[in-house]
Design a protein around this motif. Structure first.
Motif, short mmCIF file in Angstrom:
data_model
loop_
_atom_site.label_atom_id
_atom_site.label_comp_id
_atom_site.label_asym_id
_atom_site.label_seq_id
_atom_site.Cartn_x
_atom_site.Cartn_y
_atom_site.Cartn_z
N LEU A 475 0.82 -1.21 0.00
CA LEU A 475 0.00 0.00 0.00
C LEU A 475 0.86 1.26 0.00
CD1 LEU A 475 -2.83 1.32 0.29
CD2 LEU A 475 -2.53 1.15 2.77
N LEU A 476 1.96 1.23 0.71
CA LEU A 476 2.79 2.43 0.82
C LEU A 476 3.55 2.73 -0.46
CD1 LEU A 476 3.95 4.72 2.54
CD2 LEU A 476 5.70 3.13 3.35
N TYR A 477 4.19 1.70 -1.05
CA TYR A 477 5.11 1.95 -2.15
C TYR A 477 4.52 1.73 -3.54
CZ TYR A 477 8.50 1.86 1.64
OH TYR A 477 9.17 2.12 2.80
N LEU A 478 3.40 1.02 -3.62
CA LEU A 478 2.82 0.74 -4.94
C LEU A 478 1.58 1.57 -5.23
CD1 LEU A 478 3.21 -3.16 -5.06
CD2 LEU A 478 4.85 -1.37 -5.69
N THR A 479 1.28 2.52 -4.38
CA THR A 479 0.16 3.44 -4.58
C THR A 479 0.65 4.86 -4.33
OG1 THR A 479 -0.60 3.45 -2.28
CG2 THR A 479 -1.37 1.63 -3.67
N PRO A 480 -0.17 5.87 -4.59
CA PRO A 480 0.25 7.26 -4.33
C PRO A 480 0.38 7.61 -2.85
CG PRO A 480 -1.49 7.20 -5.98
CD PRO A 480 -1.40 5.83 -5.40
N LEU A 484 2.06 11.13 -1.19
CA LEU A 484 1.17 12.03 -0.45
C LEU A 484 1.61 12.23 0.99
CD1 LEU A 484 -2.29 10.75 -1.77
CD2 LEU A 484 -1.13 12.87 -2.39
N THR A 485 2.27 11.23 1.57
CA THR A 485 2.65 11.31 2.98
C THR A 485 4.05 11.87 3.19
OG1 THR A 485 3.38 9.00 2.93
CG2 THR A 485 1.13 9.44 3.66
N LEU A 543 9.37 -1.40 -8.20
CA LEU A 543 10.24 -0.23 -8.20
C LEU A 543 11.24 -0.28 -9.35
CD1 LEU A 543 10.96 0.15 -4.37
CD2 LEU A 543 9.36 1.46 -5.76
N LEU A 544 11.71 -1.47 -9.69
CA LEU A 544 12.65 -1.62 -10.79
C LEU A 544 11.99 -1.40 -12.15
CD1 LEU A 544 14.65 -4.75 -9.58
CD2 LEU A 544 15.59 -2.46 -9.94
N ALA A 545 10.73 -1.82 -12.27
CA ALA A 545 10.06 -1.77 -13.57
C ALA A 545 9.37 -0.43 -13.84
CB ALA A 545 9.03 -2.90 -13.66
N ALA A 546 9.15 0.39 -12.80
CA ALA A 546 8.42 1.64 -13.00
C ALA A 546 9.18 2.58 -13.91
CB ALA A 546 8.16 2.31 -11.64
N ASP A 547 8.46 3.28 -14.81
CA ASP A 547 9.09 4.21 -15.73
C ASP A 547 9.03 5.65 -15.22
OD1 ASP A 547 6.41 4.61 -15.90
OD2 ASP A 547 6.28 4.44 -18.10
N HIS A 548 8.56 5.83 -14.00
CA HIS A 548 8.54 7.15 -13.38
C HIS A 548 8.76 6.98 -11.88
CE1 HIS A 548 4.39 5.70 -12.85
NE2 HIS A 548 4.44 6.37 -11.70
N PRO A 549 9.30 7.97 -11.21
CA PRO A 549 9.51 7.86 -9.76
C PRO A 549 8.20 7.69 -9.01
CG PRO A 549 10.80 9.66 -10.67
CD PRO A 549 9.86 9.22 -11.75
N SER A 551 7.66 8.60 -6.17
CA SER A 551 7.47 9.74 -5.28
C SER A 551 6.68 10.85 -5.94
CB SER A 551 8.83 10.28 -4.82
OG SER A 551 9.67 10.54 -5.94
N ARG A 552 6.33 10.68 -7.21
CA ARG A 552 5.50 11.68 -7.89
C ARG A 552 4.04 11.30 -7.77
NH1 ARG A 552 8.79 13.09 -13.51
NH2 ARG A 552 10.64 13.95 -12.49
#
Length: 634
Positions: A475-480, A484-485, A543-549, A551-552
Motif C-alpha cells: 500500500l505504501l510503495y505501490l500506490t500514491p 502524499l505522505t 520499483l525496478l520496472a516503474a518508468d517514473h519515480p 514519489s511523484r
C-alpha cells in the motif's frame, strides 16, 4: 468530595486566568511575522483560553483512565474496576466530552485567528483550513474526543480501558502534529520532544487531579506519587529539549527571539521546578498547591504556542532545512551514513526503555541464581541497537530525502528488528521476573490482561498478521500513498512504529511462539513465513520496472483525458545540490527492498527449522527414556 472538586475547579480557573492575563500583557505579537492581520483582542484571548480548556480536559481524561487502570486497581483475578476506578472512569468520560467541545470551538477560533478576526466561508473556508492545518487538527481532535468519551462509558475490562487510553493520548497529540512545533528548523526534534512533553504533563497533572477528586487510598497515592515523579522528570527534560530547539534560530541560539517567548518559557520552567520541589514533601496535603502550579504551566504553555520562534520566520531557512528541519550537505555515501547521526527521539527512547527493562529482568534472574540463555540476551540487545541505527544514524537522517535510504531503514525496522526481538523471548523473561502484586493488581497482571486482549489476539493471529505484513509495504510503495505522505513530517515516526509493530505481530508468534500456548506446528509456521516473502520481491520488481519515480503524485489532466500528468514530488522540492537521479535511486531501492526484506525472513525460517530439530530431538530422548523405564520396570 465536593470540597476536593471545588479545589480542583479553582485550580482550573487559575490556569485560565493566567492564560488570559498573559495574552493581554503580550499583545498582538507574532502576527506581523507571519504576514497576518491582528484578529482583535477577543480572538487573541479566545484561542489560548480554549486550548487551556482542551489541554486540562485531556489531562483529566488521561489521568482518569490511568487511575482506573494502574493506580486504584482491584485484587488480582478480579475483572471489575474498584469503586474509585469507576469514579475515575466517570471523570474521564465527562472530561473527554468537555475536551471534544473545546476542540470543536477551536476550529472557528483558529480560522478567525488566521483570517483577521473573521471566519471565512465557502471556498475560502477549505483553502484556509488546508493552508493553516491547525483548524484541521482541532477538527480531528474533536472527533477523537467524542469517540473517547463514548468508549470510556462502555469500558468494562482492563484491556478495553487500555485501548481507550491509547485513543485519549492520540487525541492529545493531534494538535501537536499541526501546531507550532511542526515547522521550522529542528522540527523533527521539536515534534518528538513536544509530544513527550505534552503526554508526560498530562499524566502528571491528570493523575494528581483525578485521584484528588475521587479520593484514593494510601496505596493509590503511593502509586500516583511514583507515576507523577517519573512524569515530572520527563516533562522537564522534554520541555528543555523543545525550548532549545525553538530558540535556536538560523542566526545562532537566541538570535531574533521574541522576548515574550523567553518570559513564558522561563515562567513555565520556574513553575515546574517549584512543583518538583513541592513534590519532595510527599504529602497528600500538598496536592492543591501542586495542582495549581501545573494548571498555571498549562495556561502559560497555551499562550506560548501562539508565539513565533525565529526558526519559523518565513524565509529564515533554506529549502531542505525548511522541509526536513535540518540540512543535508553531503551525498549519502557509506561513510556519511555511518557518521551523520541525528537522534530520532521516539524510537531512541523506545529502544533505551526496552533495553533497560530487559536488563532489569536479567538482573533479577541473576539475584535469584537462575540462568538465562546468552543468545537470547544478545539477540534482544542487538535488536534494540539495530533500531537505533536504522532510525538515528545516517539511515534515519537521509531517509526522508533519498528513497533507497528510506527503504533500507524501513526494511530493517520491519523485519530484522522484530526477528531479533522474537529470538530474545521477552515475554518469557517478563513472566519469570515481574514481581508479585500483593493485594492489588500489578505489572504481571497488566501484562496478562494485555496479552489476553481480543484485539491483540486477533491482530497477532498469523493469518491476520500476514495480511498486514503483505499489505503495508504494498500500500505504501505501490500506490500514491508514499508521495502524499512524504511532506507530512509528523507521520514519519508513526510509519516507522507501524512497520515495527506489524513485524512484531507477525514474527513474534511464528519464531518465539504465541504467549498463551504452543501455537501452530512448525510446518504451519514455515508456511506463513514463506508466504510472506513474495511481497518484498513484488515491491522490489515494481520499483525496478516503474518508468517514473513513485514519489511523484499522479493526477488526471485538467481536460479530463485518459492520460496522466505528474506534479513535482517531495524529493524534487528539496532542491538538494547533490540530488541523485530519481529513477536510478529507485532501482537501487527496489534491490534493497528485496534483499533486506527477505534475508531476515530466511533467517526466521532457519530459526524455526533449528527449533523444530531441537524439539524433535528432545521428544526422541523423552521417548527413549520412557521406553527404558518401561523395560527396567518389568
Amino acid at each position: 468530595m465536593r470540597h476536593r472538586a471545588s479545589l480542583a475547579g479553582a485550580a482550573v480557573l487559575l490556569g485560565l486566568v493566567v492564560a488570559v492575563g498573559a495574552v493581554l500583557v503580550r499583545g498582538p505579537v507574532g502576527y506581523p511575522e507571519l504576514g497576518l492581520a491582528d484578529p482583535g483582542v477577543l480572538v487573541r484571548v479566545l484561542v489560548p483560553a480554549l486550548r487551556t480548556v482542551v489541554d486540562l480536559a485531556a489531562a483529566a481524561t488521561v489521568g482518569g483512565l490511568l487511575v482506573a487502570l494502574v493506580v486504584a486497581t482491584p485484587a488480582p483475578g478480579t475483572t471489575a474496576f474498584t469503586p474509585t476506578g469507576q469514579q475515575a472512569l466517570g471523570v474521564a468520560r465527562w472530561a473527554a466530552w468537555v475536551g471534544g467541545a473545546g476542540a470543536a470551538l477551536s476550529v472557528p477560533a483558529t480560522l478567525a485567528d488566521s483570517a483577521g478576526g473573521r471566519v471565512p466561508l465557502g471556498p475560502d473556508l477549505v483553502t484556509t483550513m488546508l493552508a493553516r492545518g491547525e483548524p484541521v487538527g482541532w477538527l480531528v481532535a474533536a472527533v477523537l474526543g467524542a469517540a473517547t468519551a463514548v468508549a470510556a462509558g462502555e469500558v468494562r475490562r482492563w484491556s478495553g480501558g487500555a485501548g481507550v487510553l491509547a485513543l485519549a493520548v492520540a487525541t492529545l497529540l493531534v494538535p501537536v502534529a499541526t501546531g507550532h512545533a511542526a515547522d521550522g528548523v529542528g522540527r523533527d526534534l521539536a515534534l518528538s520532544s513536544t509530544a513527550f512533553h505534552v503526554v508526560a504533563a498530562a499524566v502528571w497533572l491528570g493523575t494528581l487531579g483525578v485521584l484528588a477528586v475521587v479520593r484514593g487510598d494510601g496505596r493509590a497515592w503511593w502509586r500516583a506519587a511514583r507515576i507523577g515523579t517519573a512524569a515530572g522528570a520527563v516533562t522537564v527534560a522534554s520541555g528543555a529539549v523543545a525550548a532549545v530547539v525553538a530558540l535556536s534560530g538560523p542566526g545562532g541560539p537566541g538570535a531574533g527571539v521574541d522576548w515574550t517567548v523567553l518570559v513564558l518559557l522561563g515562567a513555565a520552567l520556574g513553575v515546574v521546578a517549584g512543583g518538583v520541589l513541592w513534590r519532595r514533601r510527599r504529602g497528600r496535603t500538598a496536592w492543591p498547591v501542586e495542582l495549581a502550579l501545573l494548571t498555571v504551566v498549562v495556561g502559560l504553555s497555551a499562550v506560548a504556542t501562539r508565539a513565533v520562534p525565529p526558526v519559523q520566520a518565513p524565509g529564515a531557512t533554506s529549502t531542505p532545512t525548511a522541509l526536513l528541519g535540518y540540512g543535508l550537505a553531503a551525498p549519502p555515501t557509506p561513510a556519511v551514513l555511518a557518521t551523520s547521526w541525528r537522534p530520532e527521539l521516539v524510537t531512541l527512547t523506545l529502544a533505551i526503555v526496552l533495553a533497560g527493562l530487559y536488563a532489569a529482568g536479567l538482573r533479577r534472574l541473576a539475584r535469584e541464581g537462575a540462568r538465562w540463555p546468552v543468545g537470547r540476551s544478545v539477540a534482544w540487545f542487538a535488536g534494540c541497537a539495530l533500531l537505533v541505527v536504522a532510525t538515528s544514524s545516517g539511515l534515519g537522517r537521509y531517509g526522508p530525502a533519498v528513497l533507497s535510504v528510506h527503504i533500507a531503514g524501513h526494511m530493517l525496522v520491519a523485519t530484522a528488528v522484530p526477528l531479533l526481538w522474537a529470538l530474545g523471548a521477552p515475554i518469557v523473561l517478563a513472566r519469570r521476573t515481574l514481581p508479585e502484586s500483593g493485594g492489588r493488581e500489578g505489572p504481571a497482571d497488566w501484562l496478562e490482561h494485555l496479552l489476553a486482549a481480543p484485539t491483540l489476539r486477533v491482530a497477532s493471529h498469523p493469518a491476520v498478521a500476514l495480511v498486514l505484513v503483505v499489505g503495508s509495504p504494498a500500500l505504501l510503495y505501490l500506490t500514491p500513498v508514499f508521495s502524499l505522505t512524504q511532506p507530512l513530517g509528523w507521520l514519519q515516526p508513526l510509519m516507522t512504529l507501524w512497520f515495527l509493530l506489524v513485524g512484531v505481530l507477525f514474527l513474534g508468534p511464528l519464531v518465539a511462539g504465541p504467549a498463551d500456548g504452543p501455537g501452530l506446528p512448525p510446518i504451519a509456521r514455515l508456511t506463513f513465513l514463506i508466504a510472506s516473502m513474495p511481497v518484498h520481491a513484488l515491491v522490489g520488481l515494481a520499483l525496478l520496472a516503474a518508468d517514473h519515480p513513485v514519489s511523484r503524485t499522479p493526477v488526471l489532466p485538467a481536460d479530463g483525458g485518459s492520460g496522466q500528468i505528474f506534479v513535482d514530488d517531495f524529493f524534487v522540492r528539496l532542491r538538494l545540490p547533490w540530488a541523485p537521479d530519481l529513477l536510478a535511486d529507485q532501482h537501487l531501492a527496489g534491490v534493497l527492498a528485496w534483499l533486506l526484506g527477505d534475508l531476515p525472513l530466511l533467517a526466521a525460517v532457519l530459526a524455526v527449522l533449528v527449533g523444530w530439530s531441537h524439539h524433535s530431538r528432545a521428544e526422541d530422548a523423552d521417548r527413549r527414556a520412557d521406553l527404558l523405564v518401561g523395560l527396567t520396570s518389568r
